[in-house]
Design an enzyme around this catalytic site. Structure first.
Site, PDB file in Angstrom:
ATOM      1  N   LYS A 207       0.822  -1.156  -0.130  1.00 45.92           N
ATOM      2  CA  LYS A 207      -0.081   0.073   0.064  1.00 45.92           C
ATOM      3  C   LYS A 207       0.742   1.130  -0.050  1.00 45.92           C
ATOM      4  O   LYS A 207       1.477   1.691   1.180  1.00 45.92           O
ATOM      5  CB  LYS A 207      -0.904   0.037   1.158  1.00 45.92           C
ATOM      6  N   GLU A 413       9.835  15.384  15.989  1.00 47.17           N
ATOM      7  CA  GLU A 413       9.928  15.240  14.426  1.00 47.17           C
ATOM      8  C   GLU A 413       9.363  16.261  13.507  1.00 47.17           C
ATOM      9  O   GLU A 413       8.143  16.603  13.597  1.00 47.17           O
ATOM     10  CB  GLU A 413       9.749  13.902  14.028  1.00 47.17           C
TER      11      GLU A 413
HETATM   12  P1  NAI Z   1       1.547   8.103   8.437  1.00 49.27           P
HETATM   13  O1  NAI Z   1       2.152   7.061   9.439  1.00 49.27           O
HETATM   14  O2  NAI Z   1       0.133   8.323   8.583  1.00 49.27           O
HETATM   15  O3  NAI Z   1       1.576   7.273   6.917  1.00 49.27           O
HETATM   16  C1  NAI Z   1       2.302   6.394   6.464  1.00 49.27           C
HETATM   17  C2  NAI Z   1       1.806   5.356   5.813  1.00 49.27           C
HETATM   18  O4  NAI Z   1       0.775   4.642   6.726  1.00 49.27           O
HETATM   19  C3  NAI Z   1       0.755   5.556   4.762  1.00 49.27           C
HETATM   20  O5  NAI Z   1       0.867   4.728   3.625  1.00 49.27           O
HETATM   21  C4  NAI Z   1      -0.459   5.603   5.074  1.00 49.27           C
HETATM   22  O6  NAI Z   1      -1.741   5.741   4.403  1.00 49.27           O
HETATM   23  C5  NAI Z   1      -0.577   4.505   6.169  1.00 49.27           C
HETATM   24  N1  NAI Z   1      -1.641   4.672   7.362  1.00 49.27           N
HETATM   25  C6  NAI Z   1      -2.055   5.794   8.092  1.00 49.27           C
HETATM   26  N2  NAI Z   1      -3.007   5.206   8.989  1.00 49.27           N
HETATM   27  C7  NAI Z   1      -2.859   3.935   9.002  1.00 49.27           C
HETATM   28  C8  NAI Z   1      -3.439   2.801   9.824  1.00 49.27           C
HETATM   29  N3  NAI Z   1      -4.350   3.078  10.870  1.00 49.27           N
HETATM   30  N4  NAI Z   1      -3.121   1.531   9.504  1.00 49.27           N
HETATM   31  C9  NAI Z   1      -2.415   1.147   8.501  1.00 49.27           C
HETATM   32  N5  NAI Z   1      -1.708   1.933   7.904  1.00 49.27           N
HETATM   33  C10 NAI Z   1      -1.916   3.513   7.940  1.00 49.27           C
HETATM   34  O7  NAI Z   1       2.374   9.334   8.226  1.00 49.27           O
HETATM   35  P2  NAI Z   1       1.585  10.623   7.554  1.00 49.27           P
HETATM   36  O8  NAI Z   1       0.475  11.008   8.100  1.00 49.27           O
HETATM   37  O9  NAI Z   1       1.945  10.698   6.307  1.00 49.27           O
HETATM   38  O10 NAI Z   1       2.522  11.666   8.264  1.00 49.27           O
HETATM   39  C11 NAI Z   1       2.747  12.350   9.596  1.00 49.27           C
HETATM   40  C12 NAI Z   1       4.109  12.460  10.164  1.00 49.27           C
HETATM   41  O11 NAI Z   1       4.640  11.255  10.161  1.00 49.27           O
HETATM   42  C13 NAI Z   1       5.157  13.140   9.192  1.00 49.27           C
HETATM   43  O12 NAI Z   1       4.932  14.474   9.506  1.00 49.27           O
HETATM   44  C14 NAI Z   1       6.362  12.746   9.816  1.00 49.27           C
HETATM   45  O13 NAI Z   1       6.625  13.155  11.117  1.00 49.27           O
HETATM   46  C15 NAI Z   1       5.958  10.995  10.297  1.00 49.27           C
HETATM   47  N6  NAI Z   1       6.474  10.155   8.927  1.00 49.27           N
HETATM   48  C16 NAI Z   1       7.573   9.619   9.166  1.00 49.27           C
HETATM   49  C17 NAI Z   1       8.130   8.678   8.105  1.00 49.27           C
HETATM   50  C18 NAI Z   1       9.316   7.950   8.196  1.00 49.27           C
HETATM   51  O14 NAI Z   1       9.940   7.699   7.188  1.00 49.27           O
HETATM   52  N7  NAI Z   1       9.795   7.799   9.345  1.00 49.27           N
HETATM   53  C19 NAI Z   1       7.213   8.756   6.777  1.00 49.27           C
HETATM   54  C20 NAI Z   1       5.989   9.538   6.650  1.00 49.27           C
HETATM   55  C21 NAI Z   1       5.838  10.128   7.933  1.00 49.27           C
END
Ligand code: NAI
Ligand code: MG
Length: 502
Positions: A207, A413
């Site tokens: 996904k 972060e």
């Molecule tokens: P997110 O963790 O919500 O998204 C990452 C992935 O998880 C996306 O594909 C999203 O659709 C999916 N996702 C969201 N809710 C889910 C759930 N309940 N169950 C399974 N999958 C789910 O991150 P988002 O909202 O894009 O970004 C928010 C913050 O998270 C950013 O500002 C950053 O601080 C952090 N982040 C860190 C990352 C890293 O590489 N460590 C990558 C992306 C975000």
């Protein structure tokens, strides 16, 4: 991409003679080429075919540099996820788990080569959908994507060397794996996850993040072109609900997630009391330590790359700069001078250093945290000479100097181009400050003395430590964190283990 209607995109190669004060116009191309075709609607990739989502619903994907809609993406619900998992199970049982490692490797080599052949398409598409500078997608992301497929292709018939003590016995794959990836390195995160999973003999339901699905869907075309058997890789697009449906599907054997710590926690809870295996790659607040004997000009470049690379949307970004007190003022002056020359603007321009923030939400989050930083009283700096394009989610590179460890910016972060600077006097103090965080993903140390680097590195609690460089990635090298940065390793031989029964 898989329908005939086209939306032609041009990469601009202009603006080469512009000074930092001039604004960039969007795509005024002198020598432009039509590079990538984008379908107005993008379906789900299940069992080797592009199919309509059950609900018939689509959502828009936006070019963050123009705020314009690029195309629409299918919204997968639980029924679609179930179809994808069933296809992956069937492919696992009937085809993929029966192939020899050598045969699996052949598919991976073929995928790697096609990615290289279509690298320009991938680079432009990634830049359009994500906002990252074309120089980065062209020279870093896409070559690394191909490198990951090549590297794990080579492992497919050598897995008995991957697990210590397994002798000549082939270790077994896990089955069907669910992979959920973020938007900051869309295709690269897909490669990090798909390549080792397939090399080990698993099948995949992936996904992508909702704001950056396009390059993964182009990858699906490449998988078809490579003749990968139907159902070995399935791609379900959608937001958090789609991800949650995938995580909770009963026929998943393993979940690999990269994203926010909050969602990582939710997934951890959801797999408790099941026998699903899990790896989490979450956030960070990585320290970048500069000693007084470091090659200062190179260290300035390293710090710039550490925090402003990919707009700072990097889990291992060097977002906390720790300067030895004796060089702090000189270093900060040099950093300011260098920042004045950074070019922020049109991501499709070859000379752009910093592109667009991926979404309006992330842009708001960055602005909010900067406001908090200002209230808490750090010394804020952003280059005055820089102007931002009128449209698009752009943000100036910036820093807060003289930040204490109690400041929000030292702890949270930001995931944007915002650096927090503080000082230290001794190695011990540098280590203590670097480790004063709930995360443990990465760190960087700059010194001309090897012994000092080793001594510092031994004290740091971080999964990856760079010496006299930062943000350098290679498929042979394991990557992953401690504490709130998650667990499990991706890359290298270590990256195979989470996909094998060991
Ligand atoms: P997110 O963790 O919500 O998204 C990452 C992935 O998880 C996306 O594909 C999203 O659709 C999916 N996702 C969201 N809710 C889910 C759930 N309940 N169950 C399974 N999958 C789910 O991150 P988002 O909202 O894009 O970004 C928010 C913050 O998270 C950013 O500002 C950053 O601080 C952090 N982040 C860190 C990352 C890293 O590489 N460590 C990558 C992306 C975000
Ligand atoms: Mg997008």
């Amino acid at each position: 991409m898989h329908t005939t209607q086209q939306n032609k995109i041009k990469a601009t190669e202009t603006n080469t003679a512009m000074g930092p004060n001039e604004t960039f116009e969007y795509a005024p191309s002198i020598e432009s080429t039509d590079i990538v075709k984008i379908a107005p609607k993008n379906k789900l990739f299940i069992n080797g075919k592009f199919i309509e989502p059950t609900s018939g619903k689509y959502f828009p994907t936006i070019n963050p540099a123009t705020e314009e809609k690029i195309s629409e993406i299918a919204d997968a619900n639980a029924a679609d996820v179930d179809k994808a998992v069933k296809a992956a199970r069937k492919a696992y049982t009937n085809v993929w788990s029966k192939l020899s490692g050598k045969e699996r490797g052949r598919y991976l080599f073929r995928i790697a080569r096609i990615i290289q052949e279509r690298a320009r398409e991938f680079a432009v598409l990634e830049t359009l959908d994500n906002g990252k500078p074309i120089r980065e997608s062209r020279d870093i992301d896409i070559p690394l994507v191909a490198a990951h497929f090549f590297y794990y292709a080579g492992w497919a018939d050598k897995l008995h060397y991957a697990v210590p003590g397994s002798g000549l016995k082939q270790p077994k794959p896990l089955g069907v794996v669910a992979q959920i990836i973020p938007w900051n390195f869309p295709l690269l995160m897909a490669a990090w996850k798909i390549a080792p999973a397939l090399a080990c003999g698993n099948t995949v339901v992936l996904k992508p993040a909702e704001s950056t699905s396009l390059s993964c869907l182009l990858l699906a075309e490449v998988l078809q072109e490579a003749g990968l058997p139907d159902g070995v890789v399935n791609i379900v697009t959608g937001a958090g609900e789609t991800g949650a449906a995938l995580v909770s599907h009963p026929d998943i054997n393993k979940i690999a997630f990269t994203g926010s710590t909050d969602v990582g926690r939710l997934i951890l809870k959801s797999v408790a009391n099941t026998d699903k295996k899990l790896t989490l790659e979450l956030g960070g607040k990585s320290a970048h330590i500069i000693y007084e004997d470091a090659a200062i000009d190179q260290a300035v470049e390293g710090v710039i790359n550490g925090i402003y690379f990919n707009q700072g949307h990097v889990c291992c970004a060097g977002s906390r700069l720790l300067l030895e007190e004796s060089i702090a003022d000189t270093f900060v002056d040099k950093l300011k001078l260098r920042m004045e020359k950074l070019r922020v603007g049109n991501p499709l321009d070859k000379n752009t250093d910093i592109g667009a923030i991926n979404s309006a939400e992330e842009h708001q989050k960055i602005k909010r945290l900067i406001d908090t930083g200002k209230t808490e009283g750090g010394e804020y700096y952003e280059p005055s000479s820089l102007t931002l394009p009128a449209k698009g989610y752009f943000h100036k590179p910036c820093f807060f100097n003289k930040v204490s460890s109690a400041f929000t910016l030292s702890r949270v972060e930001v995931f944007g181009p915002v650096l927090a600077i503080s000082t230290f006097r001794t190695t011990q103090e540098a280590i203590m400050k670097a480790n004063d965080t709930p995360y443990g993903l990465a760190a960087g140390v700059w010194s001309e003395k090897g012994s000092k680097i080793h001594k510092t590195a031994q004290g740091l609690k971080a999964g990856v430590i760079w010496a006299n460089t930062f943000n350098k990635f290679d498929p042979t090298s394991p990557f992953g964190g401690y504490f709130e940065s998650g667990f499990g390793r991706e890359g290298g031989r270590h990256g195979l283990l989470p996909y094998l029964e060991v």
